[in-house]
Motif scaffolding. Structure first.
Motif, PDB file in Angstrom:
ATOM      1  N   LEU A  82      -2.077   0.621  -6.698  1.00  0.00           N
ATOM      2  CA  LEU A  82      -2.889  -0.981  -6.957  1.00  0.00           C
ATOM      3  C   LEU A  82      -4.337  -0.596  -7.139  1.00  0.00           C
ATOM      4  O   LEU A  82      -4.932  -1.001  -7.848  1.00  0.00           O
ATOM      5  N   GLN A  83      -4.973   0.306  -6.192  1.00  0.00           N
ATOM      6  CA  GLN A  83      -6.185   0.812  -6.030  1.00  0.00           C
ATOM      7  C   GLN A  83      -6.623   1.650  -7.281  1.00  0.00           C
ATOM      8  O   GLN A  83      -7.714   1.423  -8.098  1.00  0.00           O
ATOM      9  N   ILE A  84      -5.743   2.707  -7.518  1.00  0.00           N
ATOM     10  CA  ILE A  84      -5.994   3.737  -8.699  1.00  0.00           C
ATOM     11  C   ILE A  84      -5.704   3.282 -10.013  1.00  0.00           C
ATOM     12  O   ILE A  84      -6.460   3.376 -10.950  1.00  0.00           O
ATOM     13  N   GLU A  85      -4.343   2.963 -10.103  1.00  0.00           N
ATOM     14  CA  GLU A  85      -3.837   2.781 -11.605  1.00  0.00           C
ATOM     15  C   GLU A  85      -4.021   1.284 -11.935  1.00  0.00           C
ATOM     16  O   GLU A  85      -4.400   1.065 -13.013  1.00  0.00           O
ATOM     17  N   LYS A 135     -13.696  -8.883 -12.474  1.00  0.00           N
ATOM     18  CA  LYS A 135     -12.548  -8.484 -11.879  1.00  0.00           C
ATOM     19  C   LYS A 135     -11.873  -7.182 -11.932  1.00  0.00           C
ATOM     20  O   LYS A 135     -11.985  -6.774 -13.228  1.00  0.00           O
ATOM     21  N   GLY A 136     -11.687  -6.595 -11.079  1.00  0.00           N
ATOM     22  CA  GLY A 136     -11.027  -5.207 -11.289  1.00  0.00           C
ATOM     23  C   GLY A 136     -12.240  -4.157 -11.757  1.00  0.00           C
ATOM     24  O   GLY A 136     -11.655  -3.290 -12.360  1.00  0.00           O
ATOM     25  N   ARG A 137     -13.484  -4.602 -11.570  1.00  0.00           N
ATOM     26  CA  ARG A 137     -14.512  -3.687 -11.832  1.00  0.00           C
ATOM     27  C   ARG A 137     -14.488  -3.206 -13.405  1.00  0.00           C
ATOM     28  O   ARG A 137     -14.898  -2.548 -13.956  1.00  0.00           O
ATOM     29  N   ALA A 147       1.927   4.322  -0.671  1.00  0.00           N
ATOM     30  CA  ALA A 147       2.038   4.723  -2.511  1.00  0.00           C
ATOM     31  C   ALA A 147       1.777   3.485  -3.255  1.00  0.00           C
ATOM     32  O   ALA A 147       1.115   3.642  -4.350  1.00  0.00           O
ATOM     33  N   PHE A 148       2.473   2.443  -2.848  1.00  0.00           N
ATOM     34  CA  PHE A 148       2.164   1.201  -3.702  1.00  0.00           C
ATOM     35  C   PHE A 148       0.750   0.580  -3.419  1.00  0.00           C
ATOM     36  O   PHE A 148      -0.097   0.183  -4.558  1.00  0.00           O
ATOM     37  N   THR A 206       5.742  -7.106  -8.700  1.00  0.00           N
ATOM     38  CA  THR A 206       5.088  -5.935  -8.795  1.00  0.00           C
ATOM     39  C   THR A 206       5.405  -4.790  -7.972  1.00  0.00           C
ATOM     40  O   THR A 206       5.462  -3.931  -8.553  1.00  0.00           O
ATOM     41  N   PHE A 207       5.759  -5.209  -6.634  1.00  0.00           N
ATOM     42  CA  PHE A 207       6.366  -4.103  -5.804  1.00  0.00           C
ATOM     43  C   PHE A 207       7.465  -3.519  -6.124  1.00  0.00           C
ATOM     44  O   PHE A 207       7.829  -2.469  -6.072  1.00  0.00           O
ATOM     45  N   TYR A 208       8.389  -4.317  -6.627  1.00  0.00           N
ATOM     46  CA  TYR A 208       9.735  -3.567  -7.108  1.00  0.00           C
ATOM     47  C   TYR A 208       9.702  -3.189  -8.416  1.00  0.00           C
ATOM     48  O   TYR A 208      10.516  -2.248  -8.677  1.00  0.00           O
ATOM     49  N   ARG A 209       8.576  -3.467  -9.330  1.00  0.00           N
ATOM     50  CA  ARG A 209       8.566  -2.772 -10.499  1.00  0.00           C
ATOM     51  C   ARG A 209       8.120  -1.397 -10.343  1.00  0.00           C
ATOM     52  O   ARG A 209       8.421  -0.433 -10.973  1.00  0.00           O
ATOM     53  N   PHE A 210       7.034  -1.478  -9.191  1.00  0.00           N
ATOM     54  CA  PHE A 210       6.572  -0.046  -8.882  1.00  0.00           C
ATOM     55  C   PHE A 210       7.829   0.809  -8.219  1.00  0.00           C
ATOM     56  O   PHE A 210       7.849   1.959  -8.623  1.00  0.00           O
TER      57      PHE A 210
END
Length: 299
Positions: free
Chosen positions: A14-17, A172-174, A9-10, A81-85
């Motif tokens: 990262l990819q979508i949001e 970066k990040g498209r 889910a993480f 970032t992971f723990y914020r998620f």
């Protein structure tokens, strides 16, 4: 709770949001895997039970590996970032990494070119040849826009608007941004696109709308740009180290020195955070001191 499901889910987050770049995602995934392996080794199997004391042990291990501050800072940022998620998803009550301050990365002062050095570079290319015209357009555009070399080599014909003097850059990040360019870059681009590029393209018979081509008529690479810049320096008989990012540094420094505001330069460079742009402000301090000394009655 299933840690594996949260990792997946993480990754999707990262990819979508976040629309993170593949390189950023790769770093985040690697850093998270390393931390989870550490927890298993320490017999703390659940990442949901992590507190500040656990993080301190983890930090000790990182420093014992003699990692650079920059690397440690990146790993902590990934885990924060992971723990914020997880906090957002209601998997943890608070983010334990918010208690940890990121180590100072000691960013080096960016090196840039002086106007006199640039002038020499702009006068060495033989504009009557396809490669000379290409080199001039490349040099002018990199300095005129401050774009990254990866952004430059990926430019397509439809990205350049010569009538408006703008270029659409995919960063970066498209993320996309428009950057204006001036008269010198415009003249160099028109010469190259009307004559040099057509000649180069005939050598490969390749159907490509990439703007910058190599001697074989195929798309130019990052490495190819570095080789071109080194040859330009040799022709100019300068004893400087010139890489594409130095032209980016030069663009930012010169813009600020001539009075551009920090927010505008941030947007032109495609920096997500203003702190990334602020590294250039130190360069202007010497100039401000000079102006102050000349202008203030009691300086």
């Amino acid at each position: 709770m299933d840690v594996q499901q949260d990792r997946i889910a993480f990754l999707e987050y990262l990819q979508i949001e976040k629309n993170a770049s593949p390189f950023t995602i790769e770093c985040y995934v690697k850093d998270l895997a390393e931390f989870l392996a550490f927890l298993e080794k320490e017999k703390l199997y659940s990442p949901y039970d992590v507190d500040y004391s656990v993080i301190r042990i983890f930090l000790t291990e990182l420093y014992e590996k003699q990692l650079s501050r920059r690397t440690v800072s990146r790993k902590l940022s990934s885990l924060r970032t992971f723990y914020r998620f997880l906090e957002r998803e209601g998997k943890v009550d608070s983010n334990p990494f918010m208690q940890v301050s990121l180590p100072n990365s000691n960013k080096p002062i960016p090196k840039f070119l002086y106007s006199e050095e640039l002038e020499k570079l702009f006068h060495v290319n033989d504009l009557s040849t396809p490669l000379g015209a290409r080199n001039q357009a490349l040099l002018e555009l990199l300095y005129a826009t401050g774009m990254r070399v990866s952004e430059c080599v990926n430019l397509h014909m439809k990205d350049i608007d010569l009538s408006l003097g703008t270029v659409l850059v995919k960063g970066k990040g498209r993320k996309e941004r428009y950057i204006p360019f001036g008269r010198f870059a415009q003249i160099a681009l028109e010469e190259y696109l009307e004559n040099g590029r057509v000649t180069l393209l005939m050598k490969s018979n390749l159907e490509t709308d990439r703007i910058f081509l190599n001697a074989k008529g195929t798309p130019l690479t990052d490495r190819g740009v570095r080789i071109i810049l080194n040859k330009i320096v040799q022709k100019a008989a300068l004893t400087i180290d010139l890489h594409p990012h130095k032209l980016r540094h030069t663009f930012a420094t010169h813009m600020l020195n001539e009075g551009a505001d920090l927010r505008s330069v941030q947007e032109l460079l495609g920096h997500e955070h203003l702190s990334s742009t602020q590294i250039y402000t130190h360069v202007t301090k010497d100039r401000l001191r000079t102006i102050y000394n000349k202008s203030h009655p009691r300086a």
